[in-house]
Design a protein around this motif. Structure first.
Motif, PDB file in Angstrom:
ATOM      1  N   ILE A  94     -83.249 104.365  24.476  1.00 38.96           N
ATOM      2  CA  ILE A  94     -82.817 103.116  23.857  1.00 38.96           C
ATOM      3  C   ILE A  94     -81.806 102.375  24.734  1.00 38.96           C
ATOM      4  CG2 ILE A  94     -83.267 103.989  21.538  1.00 38.96           C
ATOM      5  CD1 ILE A  94     -80.281 104.274  21.113  1.00 38.96           C
ATOM      6  N   THR A  95     -80.995 103.114  25.487  1.00 35.24           N
ATOM      7  CA  THR A  95     -80.016 102.440  26.345  1.00 35.24           C
ATOM      8  C   THR A  95     -80.664 101.806  27.566  1.00 35.24           C
ATOM      9  OG1 THR A  95     -79.529 104.573  27.402  1.00 35.24           O
ATOM     10  CG2 THR A  95     -78.055 103.847  25.631  1.00 35.24           C
ATOM     11  N   THR A  96     -81.813 102.315  27.972  1.00 32.45           N
ATOM     12  CA  THR A  96     -82.491 101.740  29.145  1.00 32.45           C
ATOM     13  C   THR A  96     -83.492 100.654  28.766  1.00 32.45           C
ATOM     14  OG1 THR A  96     -84.080 103.569  29.071  1.00 32.45           O
ATOM     15  CG2 THR A  96     -82.244 103.773  30.602  1.00 32.45           C
ATOM     16  N   HIS A  97     -83.980 100.646  27.521  1.00 30.02           N
ATOM     17  CA  HIS A  97     -85.002  99.681  27.122  1.00 30.02           C
ATOM     18  C   HIS A  97     -84.489  98.569  26.224  1.00 30.02           C
ATOM     19  CE1 HIS A  97     -88.437 101.715  28.907  1.00 30.02           C
ATOM     20  NE2 HIS A  97     -88.010 102.861  28.403  1.00 30.02           N
ATOM     21  N   LEU A  98     -83.306  98.742  25.648  1.00 31.05           N
ATOM     22  CA  LEU A  98     -82.780  97.741  24.730  1.00 31.05           C
ATOM     23  C   LEU A  98     -81.500  97.134  25.281  1.00 31.05           C
ATOM     24  CD1 LEU A  98     -83.210  99.648  21.327  1.00 31.05           C
ATOM     25  CD2 LEU A  98     -84.696  97.872  22.261  1.00 31.05           C
ATOM     26  N   PRO A  99     -81.209  95.873  24.909  1.00 28.83           N
ATOM     27  CA  PRO A  99     -79.917  95.283  25.315  1.00 28.83           C
ATOM     28  C   PRO A  99     -78.766  95.994  24.606  1.00 28.83           C
ATOM     29  CG  PRO A  99     -81.089  93.844  23.791  1.00 28.83           C
ATOM     30  CD  PRO A  99     -82.046  94.933  24.160  1.00 28.83           C
ATOM     31  N   ILE A 100     -77.593  95.893  25.192  1.00 28.07           N
ATOM     32  CA  ILE A 100     -76.422  96.592  24.648  1.00 28.07           C
ATOM     33  C   ILE A 100     -76.170  96.198  23.198  1.00 28.07           C
ATOM     34  CG2 ILE A 100     -73.928  96.914  24.886  1.00 28.07           C
ATOM     35  CD1 ILE A 100     -74.199  96.596  27.846  1.00 28.07           C
ATOM     36  N   LEU A 126     -78.487 108.117  33.202  1.00 20.92           N
ATOM     37  CA  LEU A 126     -79.472 109.194  33.290  1.00 20.92           C
ATOM     38  C   LEU A 126     -80.865 108.687  32.943  1.00 20.92           C
ATOM     39  CD1 LEU A 126     -77.503 112.153  31.649  1.00 20.92           C
ATOM     40  CD2 LEU A 126     -77.665 111.539  34.069  1.00 20.92           C
ATOM     41  N   GLY A 127     -80.951 107.756  31.993  1.00 19.58           N
ATOM     42  CA  GLY A 127     -82.242 107.194  31.629  1.00 19.58           C
ATOM     43  C   GLY A 127     -82.850 106.378  32.746  1.00 19.58           C
ATOM     44  N   LYS A 128     -82.036 105.624  33.473  1.00 16.49           N
ATOM     45  CA  LYS A 128     -82.540 104.840  34.602  1.00 16.49           C
ATOM     46  C   LYS A 128     -83.126 105.753  35.669  1.00 16.49           C
ATOM     47  CE  LYS A 128     -81.680 100.503  33.582  1.00 16.49           C
ATOM     48  NZ  LYS A 128     -82.774  99.497  33.472  1.00 16.49           N
ATOM     49  N   VAL A 129     -82.425 106.842  35.972  1.00 13.31           N
ATOM     50  CA  VAL A 129     -82.922 107.792  36.970  1.00 13.31           C
ATOM     51  C   VAL A 129     -84.207 108.459  36.459  1.00 13.31           C
ATOM     52  CG1 VAL A 129     -82.422 109.915  38.246  1.00 13.31           C
ATOM     53  CG2 VAL A 129     -80.617 108.204  37.889  1.00 13.31           C
ATOM     54  N   GLY A 130     -84.210 108.857  35.188  1.00 10.09           N
ATOM     55  CA  GLY A 130     -85.389 109.498  34.616  1.00 10.09           C
ATOM     56  C   GLY A 130     -86.603 108.596  34.614  1.00 10.09           C
ATOM     57  N   LEU A 132     -87.309 106.366  36.770  1.00 12.09           N
ATOM     58  CA  LEU A 132     -87.839 106.303  38.131  1.00 12.09           C
ATOM     59  C   LEU A 132     -88.734 107.501  38.419  1.00 12.09           C
ATOM     60  CD1 LEU A 132     -84.654 105.139  40.103  1.00 12.09           C
ATOM     61  CD2 LEU A 132     -86.638 103.758  39.459  1.00 12.09           C
ATOM     62  N   ILE A 133     -88.433 108.642  37.801  1.00 13.44           N
ATOM     63  CA  ILE A 133     -89.220 109.860  38.027  1.00 13.44           C
ATOM     64  C   ILE A 133     -90.493 109.847  37.196  1.00 13.44           C
ATOM     65  CG2 ILE A 133     -89.202 112.375  37.862  1.00 13.44           C
ATOM     66  CD1 ILE A 133     -86.148 112.237  38.218  1.00 13.44           C
ATOM     67  N   GLU A 134     -90.364 109.587  35.898  1.00  8.84           N
ATOM     68  CA  GLU A 134     -91.536 109.586  35.005  1.00  8.84           C
ATOM     69  C   GLU A 134     -91.241 108.697  33.794  1.00  8.84           C
ATOM     70  OE1 GLU A 134     -94.635 109.353  33.467  1.00  8.84           O
ATOM     71  OE2 GLU A 134     -94.846 110.788  35.125  1.00  8.84           O
ATOM     72  N   PRO A 135     -91.736 107.442  33.795  1.00 10.95           N
ATOM     73  CA  PRO A 135     -91.430 106.506  32.703  1.00 10.95           C
ATOM     74  C   PRO A 135     -91.892 106.986  31.331  1.00 10.95           C
ATOM     75  CG  PRO A 135     -92.333 105.342  34.599  1.00 10.95           C
ATOM     76  CD  PRO A 135     -92.502 106.805  34.874  1.00 10.95           C
ATOM     77  N   SER A 136     -92.933 107.796  31.260  1.00 10.18           N
ATOM     78  CA  SER A 136     -93.460 108.226  29.957  1.00 10.18           C
ATOM     79  C   SER A 136     -92.474 109.115  29.200  1.00 10.18           C
ATOM     80  CB  SER A 136     -94.792 108.961  30.139  1.00 10.18           C
ATOM     81  OG  SER A 136     -94.604 110.175  30.857  1.00 10.18           O
ATOM     82  N   TRP A 137     -91.516 109.718  29.899  1.00  7.83           N
ATOM     83  CA  TRP A 137     -90.531 110.553  29.222  1.00  7.83           C
ATOM     84  C   TRP A 137     -89.658 109.749  28.277  1.00  7.83           C
ATOM     85  CZ3 TRP A 137     -88.539 113.320  34.250  1.00  7.83           C
ATOM     86  CH2 TRP A 137     -89.501 114.273  34.673  1.00  7.83           C
ATOM     87  N   PHE A 138     -89.448 108.472  28.627  1.00  5.22           N
ATOM     88  CA  PHE A 138     -88.508 107.639  27.877  1.00  5.22           C
ATOM     89  C   PHE A 138     -89.158 106.332  27.444  1.00  5.22           C
ATOM     90  CE2 PHE A 138     -86.244 110.071  31.192  1.00  5.22           C
ATOM     91  CZ  PHE A 138     -85.568 110.960  30.367  1.00  5.22           C
ATOM     92  N   ALA A 139     -90.418 106.415  27.044  1.00  3.53           N
ATOM     93  CA  ALA A 139     -91.137 105.244  26.540  1.00  3.53           C
ATOM     94  C   ALA A 139     -90.742 105.009  25.087  1.00  3.53           C
ATOM     95  CB  ALA A 139     -92.639 105.447  26.665  1.00  3.53           C
ATOM     96  N   LEU A 140     -90.186 103.857  24.823  1.00  3.75           N
ATOM     97  CA  LEU A 140     -89.649 103.565  23.499  1.00  3.75           C
ATOM     98  C   LEU A 140     -90.732 103.670  22.431  1.00  3.75           C
ATOM     99  CD1 LEU A 140     -86.876 102.742  22.348  1.00  3.75           C
ATOM    100  CD2 LEU A 140     -87.621 100.371  22.471  1.00  3.75           C
ATOM    101  N   TYR A 141     -90.437 104.331  21.351  1.00  8.95           N
ATOM    102  CA  TYR A 141     -91.275 104.538  20.171  1.00  8.95           C
ATOM    103  C   TYR A 141     -92.362 105.594  20.352  1.00  8.95           C
ATOM    104  CZ  TYR A 141     -89.163 100.160  18.581  1.00  8.95           C
ATOM    105  OH  TYR A 141     -88.265  99.184  18.213  1.00  8.95           O
ATOM    106  N   VAL A 142     -92.953 105.720  21.519  1.00 14.33           N
ATOM    107  CA  VAL A 142     -94.125 106.591  21.678  1.00 14.33           C
ATOM    108  C   VAL A 142     -93.799 107.963  22.257  1.00 14.33           C
ATOM    109  CG1 VAL A 142     -95.657 104.617  21.929  1.00 14.33           C
ATOM    110  CG2 VAL A 142     -94.663 105.661  23.978  1.00 14.33           C
ATOM    111  N   SER A 143     -92.562 108.200  22.651  1.00 15.61           N
ATOM    112  CA  SER A 143     -92.221 109.477  23.290  1.00 15.61           C
ATOM    113  C   SER A 143     -91.411 110.389  22.376  1.00 15.61           C
ATOM    114  CB  SER A 143     -91.439 109.216  24.586  1.00 15.61           C
ATOM    115  OG  SER A 143     -90.263 108.483  24.326  1.00 15.61           O
ATOM    116  N   ARG A 144     -91.354 110.085  21.107  1.00 11.13           N
ATOM    117  CA  ARG A 144     -90.530 110.870  20.191  1.00 11.13           C
ATOM    118  C   ARG A 144     -91.080 112.294  20.047  1.00 11.13           C
ATOM    119  NH1 ARG A 144     -88.984 106.567  15.328  1.00 11.13           N
ATOM    120  NH2 ARG A 144     -87.746 105.166  16.683  1.00 11.13           N
TER     121      ARG A 144
END
Length: 576
Positions: A94-100, A126-130, A132-144
């Motif tokens: 949420i911190t990498t995909h949503l505004p503050i 940490l989310g920004k770095v993650g 870069l490695i694999e976006p699917s790990w932190f895909a909003l709504y679908v990675s829960r």
């Protein structure tokens, strides 16, 4: 041939680890090293390269941290909420995909962000770095609820990196400074360093259960180091960072306030120091919350409507109603929502069974029958009563040598009596109490016995939580290893063979160890009655709360004694 001989450095004896200190009789006996940890570091005693030994220590303790991560974690394949691992992963997304301006409002039913801003900024990085490695790990709504193996590796690595970026350097720096004013040699300090870094509860919670508590604890250690180094202004900045990462750093806040106020008044009033401390504290908090307020101002400037959510109680309690069209409205809304999320008083006295006063009382007399306001006031009163004595002592006698004891006593008071305490909060009193191993007489049988009892009880009260996370093997391995290294029960009785420990203390301690052993045997092989399915957990709470109460009283007594008010301890010098 020249007859000149190089002069030995003062305080050194055939090696940079220094002469055997005054307390060395606690490290050796007629048969050699007094306990296994001394034996392991004995070859380093005469080393001329002490900083070559430090990396080996860090590699060894890092290995135990990393291997703990091979096992389960909070919420692994446990729908619907998936535990703390999912909470931390979700905050990264949420911190990498949503505004503050949406961080503290987004989908609060699914692990809504409820930690202070520095945790959010840490998650963003940490989310920004993650991503870069694999976006699917932190895909909003679908990675829960994602339990991908490589995601686990990445998340475990972030904990280890965070640990070695804050907590480990914080301990090293503090021990170097604290051991120096306590007159403890570098070699003895290194023994204490290993014991502190191998503290089982901290490893099991952060690297097993999965959290980032050591970041907050690292900032606290930075604050304590600055106090020892007579830099109160920097101490404030570090402590605000600790509060800005996790609000449970408030356990230490009264001791920090009392000490810093004390050094501004005694032995003489220092207006400049007081002004600097106040200014840095305000500026530090301002910088911490500035991005959140600025995000609200930005939304207001561009005409972006505020989040569709109920107003936080703080705004509803204002004596005047704010104009929703005002330029500052959204900034106030953002700050009020963040504060509301950080301090959720509506959750109740405690969420899970925790070995403190209120949960222990609740087993016999149900507290939920009373209005929440009355329970909150009772918790505030009890907490105030327990923390006033150590705070008064550290205020009137602001001595650096008293810091670990003051921090430990105050934190024990909060843990035992405060509102909304989690079982994991036991890490806060355990850290400063374990730091006592690095002080004068810290490795003596008496000190090891008390520090050992607190740590063994602390990790034992965490067992019901760790068991749910499938962490039984690392629990028993790390706990028994730590006890073995320090010569403590149940692996050894060597610490209690000393005449330094009085018989009443021996009986008290060994009674708690016996209770823990019997409890484990019963919990493992005897099913609880069908009408009392939580019987073993309740017994864990009762024994743990009693033991922690004893630890609080011991820390308070030692604080009084070391301050020179009573006992045979010599008073500390006024100027340290």
């Amino acid at each position: 041939m020249s007859t000149h001989r190089p002069r030995k450095r003062k305080g050194l004896d055939n090696g940079a680890f220094g002469r055997v200190p005054k307390t060395s009789e606690a490290l050796v006996n007629s048969e050699g090293p007094a306990f296994p940890l001394v034996a392991f570091l004995w070859p380093a005693k005469g080393s001329s390269l002490p900083w070559a030994v430090l990396p080996l220590i860090l590699l060894a303790v890092g290995l135990f941290r990393w291997t703990t991560g091979f096992w389960g974690y909070s919420g692994f394949q446990s729908p619907p909420m998936h535990g703390d691992f999912e909470a931390q992963r979700h905050w990264l997304e949420i911190t990498t995909h949503l505004p503050i301006s949406r961080w503290y409002f987004h989908d609060l039913e699914w692990w809504g962000l409820d930690y202070p801003p520095l945790t959010a900024y840490h998650s963003w990085l940490l989310g920004k770095v993650g991503n870069l490695i694999e976006p699917s790990w932190f895909a909003l709504y679908v990675s829960r609820g994602l339990d991908d193996h490589l995601l686990k590796v990445y998340m475990r690595a972030t904990v280890l990196l965070s640990d070695y970026s804050t907590y480990v350097p914080g301990i090293i720096v503090f021990l170097r400074r604290y051991s120096r004013i306590e007159g403890v040699s570098l070699w003895e300090s290194s023994i204490a360093l290993v014991a502190i870094l191998m503290q089982p509860a901290t490893i099991l919670i952060d690297h097993g259960h999965f959290q980032y508590n050591t970041v907050m604890l690292g900032f606290v250690l930075g604050s304590m180091s600055c106090m020892v180094w007579e830099s109160p202004v920097w101490s404030c900045a570090f402590f605000v960072a600790a509060l800005g990462f996790k609000q449970m750093a408030l356990f230490y806040a009264p001791a920090v306030f009392a000490y810093l106020l004390g050094v501004c008044i005694f032995p003489r009033i220092r207006i400049g120091r007081f002004t600097g401390i106040a200014l840095v504290t305000v500026v530090s908090f301002g910088l911490l919350f500035a991005p959140i307020a600025l995000a609200g101002l930005r939304d207001s400037h561009y005409g972006i409507p505020p989040p569709d959510a109920p107003l936080p109680p703080l705004m509803l309690s204002l004596p005047v109603q704010l104009d929703k069209t005002a330029w500052y409205y959204q900034a106030v809304l953002q700050l009020a929502q963040a504060i509301h999320r950080i301090f959720p008083f509506a959750r109740g006295l405690f969420e899970d069974k925790v070995a403190n006063l209120w949960c222990a009382i609740h087993t016999f007399h149900k507290l939920h029958q009373y209005p929440s306001a009355i329970v909150q006031r009772a918790a505030l009163l009890a907490t105030t009563i327990t923390i006033i004595p150590p705070c008064l002592l550290i205020f009137f006698k602001p001595r650096k040598q008293l810091l670990p004891l003051a921090f430990a006593t105050t934190a024990w008071g909060f843990f035992l009596c405060s509102y909304q305490v989690h079982e994991k909060n036991v890490l806060l009193p355990l850290l400063p109490m374990t730091l006592l191993l690095a002080g004068e007489g810290g490795l003596s049988p008496s000190m090891r016995s008390w520090v050992g009892l607190a740590n063994m009880l602390g990790v034992w009260t965490l067992y019901p939580l760790l068991q749910r996370d499938q962490l039984r093997v690392p629990y028993f391995t790390l706990t028994l290893l730590w006890a073995y290294l320090l010569g403590l029960p149940p692996t050894s009785l060597s610490a209690y063979a000393s005449n330094e420990i009085k018989w009443p203390t021996k009986l008290l301690h060994l009674s708690f160890y016996l209770a823990m052993i019997v409890w484990h045997a019963a919990e493992g092989f005897v099913a609880p009655p069908s009408n009392k399915p939580d019987m073993w957990v309740v017994l864990n709470v009762l024994v743990g709360a009693a033991g922690f109460g004893v630890c609080y009283l011991w820390c308070l007594w030692m604080l009084v004694k070391k301050s020179g008010l009573v006992g045979s301890s010599k008073p500390l010098a006024k100027k340290q």
